[in-house]
Design a protein around this motif. Structure first.
Motif, short mmCIF file in Angstrom:
data_model
loop_
_atom_site.label_atom_id
_atom_site.label_comp_id
_atom_site.label_asym_id
_atom_site.label_seq_id
_atom_site.Cartn_x
_atom_site.Cartn_y
_atom_site.Cartn_z
N SER A 32 -34.05 -25.17 -2.16
CA SER A 32 -35.97 -25.33 -2.41
C SER A 32 -35.83 -25.63 -3.80
O SER A 32 -34.65 -25.18 -4.47
CB SER A 32 -36.47 -25.11 -1.37
OG SER A 32 -36.41 -23.28 -1.89
N GLY A 33 -36.43 -26.11 -4.23
CA GLY A 33 -36.50 -25.88 -6.28
C GLY A 33 -36.00 -27.13 -6.86
O GLY A 33 -35.89 -27.20 -7.78
N LEU A 34 -35.77 -28.21 -5.96
CA LEU A 34 -35.51 -29.89 -6.56
C LEU A 34 -36.83 -30.18 -7.76
O LEU A 34 -37.19 -31.35 -6.41
CB LEU A 34 -35.47 -30.30 -5.46
CG LEU A 34 -33.86 -30.04 -4.85
CD1 LEU A 34 -33.53 -30.80 -3.75
CD2 LEU A 34 -32.59 -29.20 -5.87
N THR A 65 -33.98 -22.52 -5.21
CA THR A 65 -33.55 -21.34 -4.08
C THR A 65 -32.31 -21.47 -3.26
O THR A 65 -32.76 -23.52 -2.20
CB THR A 65 -34.97 -20.73 -3.87
OG1 THR A 65 -35.53 -20.31 -4.46
CG2 THR A 65 -34.87 -19.31 -2.71
N LEU A 66 -31.88 -21.20 -2.70
CA LEU A 66 -30.80 -21.52 -1.73
C LEU A 66 -30.49 -20.43 -0.21
O LEU A 66 -30.67 -19.10 -0.67
CB LEU A 66 -29.57 -21.53 -2.15
CG LEU A 66 -28.84 -21.79 -3.37
CD1 LEU A 66 -27.71 -22.01 -4.51
CD2 LEU A 66 -29.33 -23.53 -3.27
N GLU A 67 -30.26 -20.76 0.78
CA GLU A 67 -30.42 -19.74 2.08
C GLU A 67 -29.61 -20.10 2.84
O GLU A 67 -28.44 -21.51 2.87
CB GLU A 67 -31.42 -20.32 2.95
CG GLU A 67 -33.22 -19.49 1.90
CD GLU A 67 -34.36 -19.80 2.99
OE1 GLU A 67 -33.79 -19.88 4.18
OE2 GLU A 67 -35.17 -19.92 2.14
N TRP A 109 -28.55 -33.72 -7.64
CA TRP A 109 -29.01 -32.85 -9.33
C TRP A 109 -28.45 -31.91 -9.53
O TRP A 109 -27.09 -30.50 -8.57
CB TRP A 109 -30.15 -31.68 -8.14
CG TRP A 109 -31.66 -32.67 -7.44
CD1 TRP A 109 -32.77 -33.31 -8.57
CD2 TRP A 109 -31.27 -33.46 -6.05
NE1 TRP A 109 -33.18 -33.91 -7.30
CE2 TRP A 109 -31.96 -34.07 -6.11
CE3 TRP A 109 -30.45 -33.27 -5.58
CZ2 TRP A 109 -33.31 -35.08 -4.94
CZ3 TRP A 109 -30.42 -33.96 -4.28
CH2 TRP A 109 -31.67 -34.95 -3.71
N LEU A 110 -28.42 -31.78 -10.96
CA LEU A 110 -26.88 -30.61 -11.38
C LEU A 110 -28.17 -29.75 -12.21
O LEU A 110 -28.87 -30.44 -13.17
CB LEU A 110 -26.29 -31.31 -12.59
CG LEU A 110 -25.14 -31.02 -13.49
CD1 LEU A 110 -24.22 -30.08 -12.45
CD2 LEU A 110 -24.43 -31.63 -14.71
#
Length: 148
Positions: A32-34, A65-67, A109-110
């Motif tokens: 998330s956060g894109l 954010t990565l889960e 997305w980079l």
């Protein structure tokens, strides 16, 4: 008619020193956060009561954010541990790719010069047989949207 794109197939690549990490650090359950936003300034013109002018100021963004399920022996965990125990930062680029059914990239997305700002582990509960989830949050300098 175009087929809707599903957001359930994606990959995350951490490019530390120009190299791709081991396969453990490619798999995440949620990203998330894109997002990016153009911040504006409102300008009121004298004598104009019907509207105001909106002028663009800068681009802002939240954190990435990565889960994922808790992983032992991960190089990414070592990087996060170095940040939170020794206050050592090693910014890297992170590439998030949306994949088609055949695993070909559709969009990406980079995130440039990303570094850890938060690391959390889900609650431990002896009464619930649930996966232990690590949440990793990264700040970054800039995001570039890539459409394939």
């Amino acid at each position: 008619m175009a087929t809707p794109i599903l957001g359930m197939r994606f990959s995350v690549l951490f490019m530390v020193g120009g190299a791709v990490p081991n396969p453990i650090d490619l798999r995440f359950a949620k990203v998330s956060g894109l997002e990016m936003t153009v911040e504006t300034e409102t300008v009121v013109e004298g004598g104009q009561n019907l509207y105001t002018q909106q002028l663009p100021q800068r681009i802002s963004h939240g954190n990435l954010t990565l889960e994922r399920g808790m992983v032992v022996g991960s190089p990414l965990n070592l990087e996060f541990n170095a940040t939170f125990s020794a206050f050592k930062f090693a910014p890297c680029n992170v590439l998030v790719s949306l994949l088609a059914e055949d695993r070909a990239p559709l969009a990406a997305w980079l995130f440039m010069k990303a570094w850890p700002v938060r690391w959390a582990t889900s609650d431990l509960d002896a009464g619930q047989p649930a996966l232990v989830i690590d949440t990793m949050e990264l700040a970054y300098g800039r995001m570039q949207i890539l459409r394939v």
